[in-house]
Design a protein around this motif. Structure first.
Motif, short mmCIF file in Angstrom:
data_model
loop_
_atom_site.label_atom_id
_atom_site.label_comp_id
_atom_site.label_asym_id
_atom_site.label_seq_id
_atom_site.Cartn_x
_atom_site.Cartn_y
_atom_site.Cartn_z
N THR A 12 0.84 -1.21 0.00
CA THR A 12 0.00 0.00 0.00
C THR A 12 0.87 1.25 0.00
OG1 THR A 12 -1.71 -1.19 1.21
CG2 THR A 12 -1.84 1.19 1.25
N GLU A 13 1.94 1.25 0.79
CA GLU A 13 2.85 2.39 0.84
C GLU A 13 3.52 2.61 -0.50
OE1 GLU A 13 4.90 5.62 2.01
OE2 GLU A 13 3.38 4.62 3.23
N GLU A 14 3.97 1.52 -1.16
CA GLU A 14 4.62 1.66 -2.46
C GLU A 14 3.64 2.17 -3.52
OE1 GLU A 14 6.49 -2.02 -3.49
OE2 GLU A 14 8.09 -1.77 -2.00
N VAL A 15 2.41 1.66 -3.50
CA VAL A 15 1.40 2.12 -4.48
C VAL A 15 1.10 3.60 -4.25
CG1 VAL A 15 -1.04 1.88 -5.15
CG2 VAL A 15 0.39 -0.14 -4.91
N ALA A 16 0.99 4.00 -2.99
CA ALA A 16 0.72 5.41 -2.69
C ALA A 16 1.89 6.28 -3.16
CB ALA A 16 0.48 5.60 -1.20
N GLN A 17 3.13 5.84 -2.94
CA GLN A 17 4.30 6.59 -3.38
C GLN A 17 4.33 6.67 -4.91
OE1 GLN A 17 6.53 8.24 -1.57
NE2 GLN A 17 7.67 8.84 -3.39
N TYR A 18 4.04 5.53 -5.57
CA TYR A 18 4.02 5.51 -7.04
C TYR A 18 2.93 6.46 -7.57
CZ TYR A 18 3.54 3.76 -11.79
OH TYR A 18 3.46 3.67 -13.16
N ALA A 19 1.78 6.46 -6.92
CA ALA A 19 0.68 7.33 -7.36
C ALA A 19 1.06 8.80 -7.19
CB ALA A 19 -0.59 7.01 -6.56
N ARG A 20 1.69 9.16 -6.07
CA ARG A 20 2.13 10.54 -5.89
C ARG A 20 3.14 10.95 -6.95
NH1 ARG A 20 1.61 9.27 -0.26
NH2 ARG A 20 3.73 8.45 -0.18
N SER A 21 4.09 10.02 -7.24
CA SER A 21 5.12 10.31 -8.25
C SER A 21 4.49 10.48 -9.63
CB SER A 21 6.15 9.17 -8.25
OG SER A 21 7.04 9.33 -9.31
N GLU A 22 3.59 9.58 -10.00
CA GLU A 22 2.94 9.67 -11.32
C GLU A 22 2.07 10.91 -11.42
OE1 GLU A 22 3.30 7.83 -14.20
OE2 GLU A 22 5.05 7.11 -13.07
N ALA A 23 1.40 11.26 -10.31
CA ALA A 23 0.57 12.47 -10.33
C ALA A 23 1.45 13.71 -10.54
CB ALA A 23 -0.23 12.59 -9.04
N SER A 24 2.59 13.75 -9.84
CA SER A 24 3.51 14.88 -10.01
C SER A 24 4.06 14.92 -11.43
CB SER A 24 4.67 14.78 -9.03
OG SER A 24 4.20 14.88 -7.72
N ASN A 25 4.43 13.76 -11.98
CA ASN A 25 4.94 13.70 -13.36
C ASN A 25 3.86 14.13 -14.35
OD1 ASN A 25 7.38 12.80 -12.44
ND2 ASN A 25 7.00 10.64 -12.89
N GLY A 26 2.63 13.68 -14.12
CA GLY A 26 1.51 14.06 -15.02
C GLY A 26 1.26 15.56 -15.00
N ILE A 27 1.29 16.14 -13.81
CA ILE A 27 1.08 17.59 -13.69
C ILE A 27 2.19 18.34 -14.41
CG2 ILE A 27 1.05 19.51 -12.06
CD1 ILE A 27 -0.37 17.61 -10.09
N ALA A 28 3.45 17.86 -14.23
CA ALA A 28 4.59 18.52 -14.89
C ALA A 28 4.48 18.38 -16.40
CB ALA A 28 5.89 17.91 -14.39
N ARG A 29 4.08 17.19 -16.89
CA ARG A 29 3.95 16.99 -18.34
C ARG A 29 2.85 17.87 -18.91
NH1 ARG A 29 2.91 11.91 -18.27
NH2 ARG A 29 0.72 12.08 -18.80
N ARG A 30 1.75 17.98 -18.22
CA ARG A 30 0.63 18.80 -18.70
C ARG A 30 1.01 20.28 -18.70
NH1 ARG A 30 -0.97 14.27 -18.19
NH2 ARG A 30 -2.85 13.23 -18.80
N ALA A 31 1.78 20.68 -17.67
CA ALA A 31 2.23 22.08 -17.61
C ALA A 31 3.16 22.36 -18.79
CB ALA A 31 2.92 22.36 -16.29
N GLN A 32 4.06 21.40 -19.09
CA GLN A 32 4.97 21.58 -20.22
C GLN A 32 4.20 21.62 -21.54
OE1 GLN A 32 7.95 18.56 -20.54
NE2 GLN A 32 8.94 19.52 -22.30
N ASP A 33 3.19 20.72 -21.67
CA ASP A 33 2.37 20.72 -22.89
C ASP A 33 1.63 22.05 -23.04
OD1 ASP A 33 3.21 18.16 -23.35
OD2 ASP A 33 1.32 17.18 -22.79
N GLY A 34 1.13 22.57 -21.95
CA GLY A 34 0.43 23.87 -21.99
C GLY A 34 1.37 24.99 -22.41
#
Length: 184
Positions: A71-93
């Motif tokens: 559960t801890e690893e999935v939560a960490q992975y989800a936070r990392s992917e969410a941060s990467n997704g936000i950064a990618r979307r900001a770059q795309d914008g």
């Protein structure tokens, strides 16, 4: 001329001896043995040894993780992917805002989305070195022995000794005699 002669005739004495041999009897009875050996008193105190084997990391390397860790690893992975997704979307914008500078940002987005990540072919050893933690505390043994003294109630028996002395009886078988004669 006649020389006078002295003639001596002797008869020896004869003794007769009668002997009775002495008799000696010695008997040694065996000793009376009474020996006891009490058991020694022995005490043994032990301290148990302790062996601890932690296989948590080895099991995690084989993907056998506990629910809390997963559960801890999935939560960490989800936070990392969410941060990467936000950064990618900001770059795309930002790229979409700069469309007036030329280029085709939509084509770049599509190429980036279809690109497969490169997977290297490497050997991975499972479980990894040092993932099993072993600790050992040796135990101890304390042995104490108190020997007991021997109880010896043995008796020595005196020898039985009988002695009949011998006897010698003497008798005169022939009396001694001396005869003295003068011969002229």
């Amino acid at each position: 001329m006649n020389i006078p002669q002295l003639q001596v005739t002797t008869t020896k004495a004869q003794l007769g001896l009668t002997t009775r041999r002495p008799v000696q009897e010695i008997e040694q009875p065996g000793a009376t043995l009474d020996i006891q050996q009490p058991k020694a008193e022995m005490t043994i105190n032990t301290t148990k040894s302790r062996l601890s084997i932690d296989t948590t990391e080895a099991r995690a390397d084989m993907d056998l993780k506990s629910a809390a860790r997963r559960t801890e690893e999935v939560a960490q992975y989800a936070r990392s992917e969410a941060s990467n997704g936000i950064a990618r979307r900001a770059q795309d914008g930002m790229e979409m805002m700069m469309i007036e500078n030329g280029g085709n940002p939509i084509q770049t987005f599509a190429e980036r989305a279809l690109r497969q990540p490169y997977n290297s072919l490497s050997i991975k050893f499972i479980p990894s070195y040092g993932s099993v933690k072993v600790s050992f505390e040796p135990g101890s043994v304390d042995i104490r022995v108190e020997p007991q003294k021997v109880i010896n109630n043995s008796n020595v028996n005196k020898p039985m000794h009988t002695y009949t002395p011998g006897k010698v009886t003497a008798e005169l078988l022939q009396k001694p005699s001396i005869q003295i004669d003068w011969k002229i």
